[in-house]
Write a protein that holds these residues in place. Sequence first.
Motif, PDB file in Angstrom:
ATOM      1  N   VAL A  92       0.854  -1.184   0.000  1.00  0.00           N
ATOM      2  CA  VAL A  92       0.000   0.000   0.000  1.00  0.00           C
ATOM      3  C   VAL A  92       0.892   1.237   0.000  1.00  0.00           C
ATOM      4  CG1 VAL A  92      -1.744   1.270   1.320  1.00  0.00           C
ATOM      5  CG2 VAL A  92      -1.809  -1.227   1.227  1.00  0.00           C
ATOM      6  N   GLU A 244      -2.465  -4.891   2.438  1.00  0.00           N
ATOM      7  CA  GLU A 244      -3.828  -5.203   2.861  1.00  0.00           C
ATOM      8  C   GLU A 244      -3.879  -6.655   3.315  1.00  0.00           C
ATOM      9  OE1 GLU A 244      -6.724  -4.369  -0.077  1.00  0.00           O
ATOM     10  OE2 GLU A 244      -6.382  -2.196  -0.070  1.00  0.00           O
ATOM     11  N   GLY A 249      -8.752  -7.518   4.968  1.00  0.00           N
ATOM     12  CA  GLY A 249      -8.746  -6.342   4.110  1.00  0.00           C
ATOM     13  C   GLY A 249      -8.197  -5.103   4.789  1.00  0.00           C
ATOM     14  N   GLU A 250      -7.824  -5.215   6.066  1.00  0.00           N
ATOM     15  CA  GLU A 250      -7.278  -4.077   6.785  1.00  0.00           C
ATOM     16  C   GLU A 250      -5.812  -3.868   6.399  1.00  0.00           C
ATOM     17  OE1 GLU A 250      -7.763  -4.744  10.901  1.00  0.00           O
ATOM     18  OE2 GLU A 250      -9.968  -4.627  10.857  1.00  0.00           O
ATOM     19  N   VAL A 251      -5.392  -2.611   6.454  1.00  0.00           N
ATOM     20  CA  VAL A 251      -4.005  -2.284   6.152  1.00  0.00           C
ATOM     21  C   VAL A 251      -3.154  -2.570   7.378  1.00  0.00           C
ATOM     22  CG1 VAL A 251      -2.395  -0.454   5.534  1.00  0.00           C
ATOM     23  CG2 VAL A 251      -4.656  -0.540   4.465  1.00  0.00           C
TER      24      VAL A 251
END
Length: 377
Positions: A92, A244, A249-251
């Motif tokens: 990310v 991710e 799906g969280e960073v």
Amino acid sequence: MGYVAVTAGEEIIERAADLFEKQRLDGDAETLSVVQLEGQLERLTAQAASEGGLYAPRLAALAVKQAQGDTVEASFLLRAYRSTLERWDETVTVDHGELFATRRVSPAYKDVPGGQLLGPTKDYTQRLLDFDLEAEDGREGEPDDPTAEWDVADEDPETVTNVMAILREEGLVEEPAAVGETEPSDTTRTPVTHPAGRDEVLQELARGETGALTALGYSALRGYGQVHPTLAEVRVGRLPVKIEHPYTGEVVTVTDVEVSESEAVVPVYAKRDDPQFAFGYGLTFGRNERKAIAMTILDASIQLDGRDEPAENPEFVLDVIDGMDSFGFIEHLKLPHYVTFQSILDRIRSIRERTLEGDGGANSGSDPAPTEVETDD
């Protein structure tokens, strides 16, 4: 084309490679370990990692050892290894403001928010040979730590405000033209085509050979260009690497990498009523401030799009800074060129023969023509 034309062919090549390895191991000194190279020659391994485009300090140290200190050869080994790796994911995008700075200096401001953090450097000391280092050879025990008695506060470090952020708040920085919502290209997978985008330019500069970047950046400072910037700041620290999470799906932060970062400003007076600063940016793996600074100069120069000087021409710059290309092309001259040389030799002999035939053989002799001397009557 290889040296297979030599008598014994492959056997001779193998013996030459063995001799190269023997040269590294020959002598009475203890063999350098990869751990020693990674810890004590950090600048060397950082340069190899930067030019190889692979942040792996231990592998960079191994490559430097195998290449006997040749950083370009080491970076070639790293690039070759990198090409065999499977790509699992993409990180990310992170804000460079999240960098945990261990060193930060601002030549532009004396009193900068967060203060000047000199960190580990000898920039402000005399550059003299330290013969006391010879006494370290073979010394038993741990070396003395000159900072062992320093008091270190347990409180959190003060936030370091980015100098460019200060200038942007005042509207003094001319932002580059928007590039749209397209994802940046990956020049390790897709060859650069010209005109190159700024994302491609920065990628190629980040992997460029340190000496080449320094020389071209210096050419701009010496007058072969229009850019003589003021460094807003130079920072060294650790930048988080985020991805991710594949399930939530969280960073999440998975690790961090040591980088050197530089930003520079260049005054632009084209807008008479509202002059601003253009800027150049540089970031590279490891501790390599010289390369990061040179990168900012070239980034700022290429943005001028002048092409009147070498440092301003992106096609010229990107073609010559890559260590793999430039060193490989230079060193390929060591390989056999029998066919091309014989062709050139035959052509020159043929031209000379035709010239002599046209002169009627007047100049065919080996003795030089007598020199005429004028005398007074």
